[in-house]
Design a protein around this motif. Structure first.
Motif, mmCIF file in Angstrom:
data_model
loop_
_atom_site.group_PDB
_atom_site.id
_atom_site.type_symbol
_atom_site.label_atom_id
_atom_site.label_comp_id
_atom_site.label_asym_id
_atom_site.label_seq_id
_atom_site.Cartn_x
_atom_site.Cartn_y
_atom_site.Cartn_z
ATOM 1 N N SER A 188 0.863 -1.187 0.000
ATOM 2 C CA SER A 188 0.000 0.000 0.000
ATOM 3 C C SER A 188 0.899 1.237 0.000
ATOM 4 N N SER A 189 0.718 2.089 -1.003
ATOM 5 C CA SER A 189 1.630 3.249 -1.095
ATOM 6 C C SER A 189 0.895 4.516 -0.701
ATOM 7 N N PRO A 190 1.597 5.416 -0.063
ATOM 8 C CA PRO A 190 0.953 6.642 0.433
ATOM 9 C C PRO A 190 0.715 7.668 -0.657
ATOM 10 N N ARG A 191 -0.251 8.591 -0.384
ATOM 11 C CA ARG A 191 -0.456 9.709 -1.325
ATOM 12 C C ARG A 191 0.580 10.764 -0.972
ATOM 13 N N THR A 192 1.333 11.168 -1.952
ATOM 14 C CA THR A 192 2.346 12.185 -1.664
ATOM 15 C C THR A 192 2.219 13.348 -2.653
ATOM 16 N N ALA A 225 -6.771 3.759 -6.958
ATOM 17 C CA ALA A 225 -5.465 3.516 -6.324
ATOM 18 C C ALA A 225 -4.376 4.294 -7.048
ATOM 19 N N ILE A 226 -4.394 4.250 -8.381
ATOM 20 C CA ILE A 226 -3.342 4.925 -9.159
ATOM 21 C C ILE A 226 -3.416 6.429 -8.927
ATOM 22 N N LEU A 227 -4.636 6.986 -9.016
ATOM 23 C CA LEU A 227 -4.758 8.446 -8.880
ATOM 24 C C LEU A 227 -4.407 8.888 -7.463
ATOM 25 N N MET A 228 -4.599 7.993 -6.491
ATOM 26 C CA MET A 228 -4.278 8.370 -5.101
ATOM 27 C C MET A 228 -2.763 8.506 -4.931
ATOM 28 N N VAL A 229 -2.029 7.654 -5.617
ATOM 29 C CA VAL A 229 -0.566 7.624 -5.417
ATOM 30 C C VAL A 229 0.148 8.585 -6.370
#
Lengths: 254, 204, 204
Positions: free
Chosen positions: A122-126, C11-15
């Motif tokens: 799970s990758s964070p929003r940055t 998911a893609i747009l969040m990252v």
């Protein structure tokens, strides 16, 4: 003992010992230690760069094991006194406790790795601020001058001096036993029998007395002086008893 | 309908680039930190219920939007930091020692691992997993290390208390016996001794 | 329930840090760009219907999550109160390294500072002081950073050449002595020698 070498290079001697014991069900007492040492030498040869730390640490472990084993093989071990036996157990328990602690943290490390790989899914929003808010951000460089940037660079790139142990205060030993032996073999024949106390009076620090004593032992070993002591803890009498020809050999030997 | 406060939380978390502490949200929204935690848990639950592609997580002491683990394959190419190289066994072991024994000096780490740890410690520091937290008041003033916020983030933990208890990793009976046999310790006498000293009767 | 494709888009747009073009999404999800746009519009509608604090927008040729305009006041307060008003020492040092060593990768910065710089580098990039200037041709193709025009403006510089040159960089006295002792050089001879070559007689 053809055991297959794990891909991971053995990092620490405890790891290797742990591995060799747990994996091979090896009982160190029944077989000779050469099996262990050969396995490790194979390991060291397999390493592209020999990690001296790991290698020397292994020697420490190997030495402990050899000592433990030697005590067992020496004849007449059974009437060895109790605290000798106890010391042996204590040493083994210490080694056992160390191995257990090492294994505990090895397993804990694997658990951390599993948690990390799970979390990495799970990758964070940055993305951060949208352009329209950038104008609002207080100017972080307000009041920062060019000199500050220069100073910051120096601070960042100055190598942090590694704290070293300062040995200057330890006085280096200036005289060697060899020199004193030569000096005595030249002066003693003329002086006749003399006590060690007389020989060393006027010497300032203890190191000189010790060196002189070692020189006397050296001479005694070579049969150039005779030592006598009239009563317990009495003065040590030194008598030169060699003729001139022997002094030459001493000079080279000491 | 999400209340005003929850909308504000969503908006703030969307622009934040670091986990946002509940205390800060409380200050911005003039609510109590507990209320903030309630609202965030509610939001997280809603996203999960709606099977969203993202999640609201509590990590390293703050709240943050993250992509849902199921979608990792799609997301990989967008992750700026990229998958950092795997830690070596030695680095992992040393990191575990710091995680459980912090604050701890390099010498103490070396005592446990039986090897010099300077190189590994430097790598862990450069990767941002451990940092200097204090100086040993004793002689020598050794540097004491602890784990960082990044360590918590990378493991998806909110705080150190969420680490599995160390007792879980104390080797069980069969390993101890193997070791005892290996060291030629007379199992009858020693295990009795060991049991008394409580070193080994960890949970099975 | 959002379909697998919509979850992947979320998911893609969040990252993703920058707006993601529909063609890229289409390629990743093996769908047609039109289908992607349909899915995105659907998502945008759902968020609006659920009165979310964020929106899915089509901006600069791509899709992107953004905070909902209604909540701008909260976001502004977060920006003003939440963010530190001054550059931390760590951030300034990292910025200085980029200024003098550009183009430089994050790994090289970490090597110089001895600590992880990912978070600081991200902040400096978001504040617009550093930017990606190239890719390391070597393996891993690490991002190479350089300073921006904004950086020059804020420091009142015309060009990087106006930065104080490093030539008159003189390590502090105690550092010189420690290094000399470390190198086993006899300080009396060394400082005399060094003095001639002008290395150490810098301003105190």
């Amino acid at each position: 003992m053809g055991h297959e070498v794990q891909t991971a290079v053995f990092e620490g001697p405890f790891d290797l010992l742990l591995h060799l014991i747990t994996r091979d069900e090896v009982d160190l007492w029944e077989i000779s230690l050469t099996g262990i040492v050969d396995a490790y030498v194979a390991e060291v040869e397999a390493m592209a760069v020999v990690d001296l730390d790991a290698a020397t640490e292994f020697l420490l472990i190997a030495a402990i094991l050899v000592e433990l084993k030697a005590k067992r093989l020496l004849p007449g071990r059974d009437e060895a006194d109790i605290d000798e036996e106890f010391a042996l157990y204590e040493e083994r328990d210490l080694l056992l406790a160390k191995l257990l602690e090492c294994k505990t943290f090895r397993d804990a490390g694997d658990a951390l790795a599993r948690m990390a790989s799970a979390a990495s899914m799970s990758s964070p929003r940055t993305a951060g601020l949208e352009p329209r808010f950038l104008g609002l951000v207080p100017d972080l460089l307000a009041g920062v001058s060019v000199a500050d940037v220069h100073g910051a660079f120096i601070r960042a790139s100055t190598p942090k001096p590694v704290p070293t142990v300062d040995l200057d205060h330890v006085a280096p030993i200036r005289i060697s036993v060899g020199e004193v032996v030569d000096e005595l073999s030249a002066s003693l024949p003329a002086r006749g029998p003399i006590t060690f106390r007389a020989l060393t009076e006027g010497l300032a620090n203890r190191i000189d007395v010790v060196v002189r004593f070692l020189a006397i032992l050296e001479l005694y070993k070579s049969g150039l002086v005779d030592l006598g002591q009239s009563e317990n803890f009495g003065d040590l009498e030194i008598r030169w008893c060699a003729d001139a020809t022997d002094t030459a050999t001493i000079g080279a030997g000491a | 309908m999400a209340g005003e406060a929850q909308r504000a939380i969503e908006a703030i978390l969307m622009v934040a680039d670091e986990p946002v502490a509940p205390q800060l949200l409380a200050q911005l929204l003039e609510l109590s930190p507990d209320r903030i935690e309630e609202l965030c848990d509610e939001l997280a639950g809603a996203y999960a219920a709606e099977d969203r592609g993202f999640v609201l997580l509590r990590v390293a002491g703050g709240y943050r939007f993250q992509s849902h683990p199921d979608l990792a394959p799609y997301v990989e190419r967008f992750v700026l930091e990229g998958q950092s190289a795997r830690l070596s066994a030695a680095a992992l072991e040393t990191l575990a020692i710091v995680a459980y024994k912090q604050p701890v000096s390099r010498a103490q780490m070396a005592a446990i691992r039986g090897v010099n740890v300077d190189a590994v410690a430097r790598t862990l520091q450069q990767r941002g997993f451990i940092e200097e937290v204090a100086r040993d008041p004793g002689p020598g003033q050794a540097i004491l290390y602890g784990t960082t916020r990044l360590f918590l983030e990378r493991l998806g933990l909110d705080s150190l208390s969420q680490l599995p208890p160390l007792a879980d990793f104390v080797p069980g009976r069969e390993v101890v016996e193997t070791l005892e046999r290996g060291l030629g310790v007379d199992t009858s006498a020693a295990s009795a001794g060991a049991a008394d000293s409580g070193i080994v009767d960890g949970s099975e």
